[in-house]
Motif scaffolding. Sequence first.
Motif, PDB file in Angstrom:
ATOM      1  N   ARG A 298       0.821  -1.215   0.000  1.00 19.10           N
ATOM      2  CA  ARG A 298       0.000   0.000   0.000  1.00 19.10           C
ATOM      3  C   ARG A 298       0.853   1.264   0.000  1.00 19.10           C
ATOM      4  NH1 ARG A 298      -3.165  -0.201   5.870  1.00 19.10           N
ATOM      5  NH2 ARG A 298      -1.443   0.609   7.131  1.00 19.10           N
ATOM      6  N   ARG A 342     -14.222   5.462   4.735  1.00 22.08           N
ATOM      7  CA  ARG A 342     -13.621   4.197   4.309  1.00 22.08           C
ATOM      8  C   ARG A 342     -14.262   3.689   3.028  1.00 22.08           C
ATOM      9  NH1 ARG A 342     -10.790   1.263   9.127  1.00 22.08           N
ATOM     10  NH2 ARG A 342     -10.117  -0.015   7.376  1.00 22.08           N
ATOM     11  N   TYR A 343     -15.584   3.826   2.924  1.00 23.83           N
ATOM     12  CA  TYR A 343     -16.237   3.388   1.690  1.00 23.83           C
ATOM     13  C   TYR A 343     -15.673   4.139   0.491  1.00 23.83           C
ATOM     14  CZ  TYR A 343     -19.529   2.977  -2.101  1.00 23.83           C
ATOM     15  OH  TYR A 343     -20.072   2.771  -3.350  1.00 23.83           O
ATOM     16  N   ALA A 345     -12.763   5.881   0.180  1.00 22.66           N
ATOM     17  CA  ALA A 345     -11.335   5.682  -0.108  1.00 22.66           C
ATOM     18  C   ALA A 345     -11.035   4.239  -0.502  1.00 22.66           C
ATOM     19  CB  ALA A 345     -10.491   6.098   1.094  1.00 22.66           C
ATOM     20  N   GLU A 346     -11.697   3.289   0.172  1.00 19.88           N
ATOM     21  CA  GLU A 346     -11.323   1.895  -0.036  1.00 19.88           C
ATOM     22  C   GLU A 346     -12.133   1.220  -1.132  1.00 19.88           C
ATOM     23  OE1 GLU A 346     -11.372   0.129   3.925  1.00 19.88           O
ATOM     24  OE2 GLU A 346     -10.071   1.759   4.613  1.00 19.88           O
ATOM     25  N   GLU A 347     -13.440   1.501  -1.155  1.00 24.60           N
ATOM     26  CA  GLU A 347     -14.276   0.795  -2.138  1.00 24.60           C
ATOM     27  C   GLU A 347     -14.503   1.610  -3.403  1.00 24.60           C
ATOM     28  OE1 GLU A 347     -17.653  -1.475  -0.660  1.00 24.60           O
ATOM     29  OE2 GLU A 347     -16.954  -1.103   1.389  1.00 24.60           O
ATOM     30  N   GLY A 350     -10.408   3.526  -4.176  1.00 23.53           N
ATOM     31  CA  GLY A 350      -9.255   2.639  -4.063  1.00 23.53           C
ATOM     32  C   GLY A 350      -7.927   3.365  -4.090  1.00 23.53           C
ATOM     33  N   PRO A 384      -6.802   4.886   2.206  1.00 23.13           N
ATOM     34  CA  PRO A 384      -7.339   3.529   2.394  1.00 23.13           C
ATOM     35  C   PRO A 384      -6.603   2.860   3.562  1.00 23.13           C
ATOM     36  CG  PRO A 384      -6.788   3.915   0.080  1.00 23.13           C
ATOM     37  CD  PRO A 384      -6.243   5.068   0.861  1.00 23.13           C
ATOM     38  N   GLY A 385      -7.361   2.242   4.430  1.00 24.14           N
ATOM     39  CA  GLY A 385      -6.736   1.512   5.518  1.00 24.14           C
ATOM     40  C   GLY A 385      -6.610   2.302   6.798  1.00 24.14           C
TER      41      GLY A 385
END
Lengths: 465, 465
Positions: A298, A342-343, A345-347, A350, A384-385
Motif C-alpha cells: 500500500r 472508508r467506503y 477511499a477503499e471501495e 481505491g 485507504p486503511g
Amino acid sequence: MTHAPVVDVLKGKYAVGEQVTVKGWVRTRRDSKAGLSFVALHDGSCFDPVQVIALNSLSNYQDVQRLTAGCAIAVVGSVKESQGQGQALEIEASTIDVVGWVENPDTYPMAAKRHSIEFLREYAHLRPRTNVIGAVTRVRNCLSQAIHRFFHERGYYWISTPILTASDTEGAGEMFRVSTLDMMNIPRTDKGDVDYSQDFFGKETYLTVSGQLNVETYCNAMSKVYTFGPTFRAENSNTSRHLAEFWMIEPEVAFADLADVAQLAEDMLKYVCKAVLEERADDMAFFAQRINKDVINRLEKLVKSDFVRMDYTDAIEILKASGKQFEFPVDWGVDLSSEHERYLAEEHVGAPIIMQNYPKDIKAFYMRLNDDGKTVAAMDILAPGIGEIIGGSQREERLDVFDERLEKMGLDKEDYSWYRDLRRYGTVPHAGFGLGFERLVAYVTGMQNVRDVIPFPRTPGNASF
Amino acid sequence: MTHAPVVDVLKGKYAVGEQVTVKGWVRTRRDSKAGLSFVALHDGSCFDPVQVIALNSLSNYQDVQRLTAGCAIAVVGSVKESQGQGQALEIEASTIDVVGWVENPDTYPMAAKRHSIEFLREYAHLRPRTNVIGAVTRVRNCLSQAIHRFFHERGYYWISTPILTASDTEGAGEMFRVSTLDMMNIPRTDKGDVDYSQDFFGKETYLTVSGQLNVETYCNAMSKVYTFGPTFRAENSNTSRHLAEFWMIEPEVAFADLADVAQLAEDMLKYVCKAVLEERADDMAFFAQRINKDVINRLEKLVKSDFVRMDYTDAIEILKASGKQFEFPVDWGVDLSSEHERYLAEEHVGAPIIMQNYPKDIKAFYMRLNDDGKTVAAMDILAPGIGEIIGGSQREERLDVFDERLEKMGLDKEDYSWYRDLRRYGTVPHAGFGLGFERLVAYVTGMQNVRDVIPFPRTPGNASF
C-alpha cells in the motif's frame, strides 16, 4: 566509542578477516553439540542482529553458555562469511566480555518469546528491546527526518509555536490546564472566582491543541513555515486512534490556496513514504510479515498513485447512490463518519482522496468562505486503511468576512485581536494543513494502535513512566 | 504557487531578461523624480529584499505611490542587472498587484524604522517581519536542521520523550502541574488531600523538566538516541537566560563514557556552527553589523578551536591562584558561578572549556561516581561570551552504587523502579548531555536575551499570544 554498529558489519563495511568490536545485547543463544555457541547480538542500528560464533576455546566459555536474552556484551572478533542461513556475514569472537547480566532470566519481562502488544505496553521502558518496537522506532525516526528534510529542501522554516497558551480559542473544554497554584489553597477573587492573576503566568493557561494560529503569524512574514511539535487534547477517548499527547506537523504557506496545499500534502506524503521504502526495507519486511501483509504494497501504491480530488458535495451524492446501508445517515451538511470515509477511499476510489469544500457549519471559524456562501475551502486527506490522516484549509484572509463569521458564531473579536492584525496589515491568501504524526507512523507500519508508535503513550488514566 | 522566492532571484537562478513573478511584503518605497519608484519586496526567503522598479507607465502607478511598509504585493516583471548599489539584480515590473494594504500606515507597529527589542517583544505576532527577528528565525531553523542532520548522519534516532509526566523525580518544586480538575470544586480524599485519582491521568501530573531519564530507556535498546523537544521550568527567574518553556536536545549513548560524549558535544557544536556560517552568511553579516561585531569571528574560532578539557578540581586551583576578587568565594565543593565560568573561559583559556568531574554533592543522583568516591563523571561546556551551554554526565549504571546513592540522598527506590530496571537487565555504561536550544541560538546570533530567539517566549507573568 571505537566499536562498530551492527548495521555496518552486516552491510559489509568491514572486509572478511578484518577485526571488529561490536557491543550490544543478546537476542538469542544457541549451543551446538560441536562445542560452540551462536549468539545473536543486537544494538538497534538495524533490524537484524549479527551472529557471533563463540568457540569453546574462549577462556570464559562457561559465561557465554549462561548468556540469555537481554544480557549486554562486548565482542572482539573477525568478520567471516557465514556458513549458515539468514545472514551473509558473521563474527568469530576472539573475546566476549559480559558487560551486564540479566538479574533473573526467568522473570525478565522481555525474555525471547512472543509477547502480546498489550503486555509490551505495560513495559514501555523495556519494549524498545523487542523486534516490533525497535522497528517502529527506526521507522518513526525515518519519517521524522524525512519530514524535516522535505520542508527544508523546499525553503520552509521550522517554527516552534508555544506549548503553553493563554488563548482558549480552539475549545477550552478539551484543553489541559497548566498551573502552579496551590491546589489545597486556591486563591479567590472578591467575586469568588479562581484568582489566576496569582498563577505563574498571571492568567489561566493551557496546553496547546494546535500551533496553527500562532504559525500563521510567521507565515505572514517568512512565507513558508511549518511546525513539528507536541499537541494535547484532554478528550476522554479510549480509542486506537487517540492520544492525549501527540505530535503534529503543520505547514502554512503564504500566497497559497487550497489546491496549493493539497498538492503540498500529496507531495509530502509521497516523499516520506518513499524515504521509508528506501531506507527501512528491513523493518518494513518485518511489518509485512508480522503485522499487516499489505503494508509495503500500500505504500508503494500510494507513492505511485494520483490522489483523487473530490468535492464534499459530490461525495454525498456518491454515498447516497452507493446503495449501502450506513449506520449514520448521509445528507448534505452532515460530517462524514469513518464508515463513509472508508467506503469512499477503499471501495469507491481505491486510492487516497483529497476531500474538499465542506459545509461551513461543520468546520472551524478560520476557514475561508467559498463564493457559494455555503462551503469553506477545507480539505481532508482520506487514505485507504486508516481514514483521515490530514486536515487542512485555506484561511479566511478577508477581515470583513472573518469578522462576520466570528459574529455569527458568537465569538468575541477582542479574543482574536492579534490574529485579526494579520488581516489588517498586508493580508495575503494563505493555507495550511495538519498531520497527526502518530497516525502517519501507524499507517506506514501497519500498527493498529497509536499507543504503540509513540514511546510513552498518554491516555485517560495513564501517564506512567 | 508558481512564483519565485526572492532568494532564487537574487542568487541568479533566473536569467537576465527572464520573466518572473515574486510575492511578498513591502519593506520600503522610494520615488524618484525621474518618474519611477523603487520598491523593496521581502518574502522571508533570505535576508535581503529584491528591488522592484515601478515605472510611472504602470496602469496603477498611483497605487504604487501609496505603498508603505507591510503592504502585500504580487509583482510580474523581468530580471535586470541593477544599476544601483547594494544588489546585482533587480526586477522591472510589468504589473504590480496590491494583495493587502496596511490599514493605517501611521499606526502600523512595524513601520520602517528602528524599534527597540523590548518594543518588538510586545508585538510577537508581527516582529518576524523585522530584519532582526527574520534573521533569528532563519538561523534558528538552520541550527535545528543541522542538529537533526548531525545526529541522523551518525546513526542516532530521534526519540520523542513524554511532555506529560507523573514522575516528579527531578524536583517537583519547579514543575508545572497539568490537570483537568474543576478548580472551583477540587475533589478531596477522605483524608482531605486533593483527590488526583479523579484527575485526567488518575494521578498528579506535571510538565517534564527533562527527557533524560526516559530517553535512557531507549538508549539501552537502540544504542544511540537523542531528544529534541520542549521542556519546562516553573522557576520564577526573570533573567535574560531563562524561559519557562524552552527546547532541549538530549543525546544519550550506550557503551560510552564521559570522554565520549564530551567529544560528541564538541563535534556537534562545531558542526552546527559551521552550518550557520556556510548557510546563513547573509543573516550573520547583519548580526555582526547590528548586534555584536564579534559574532562571526567567535563562531569561526569555535569551529577551529580545540575545546580545553579541565577538571573541576584544577579549575578551583586556577581560580584561587588568579588573584581575582570574586563575589562568590571559591573553595573545593562550591558550584561554579557565572563569574568563575566567564573568567575561566574568557580570560584564562580564551576558548570553550569542557569542565569535568564535579563534586558529587552538587550534582544529580544519576551521575556516575568516580573512583575517588568524591566526584562524579559530570561535565559542563563553558563558551566564551555566554557561559554554560551544555551539561552532561556519564550515568551511574551500577545498581548497587546507584541504590546507595539514592539512600544517602533520602530518595525512595520505589519511585525509580523502571529506571532501576535498566540497571538490572543488561546494564551498560552510558552517557549523554543536554543542550538548551535557545541558549545556543542566542550564542550564535549574539542576541542578548533568550526571549528574542524563540517565537513566543513564556516567562513569569507572560503567556501572551
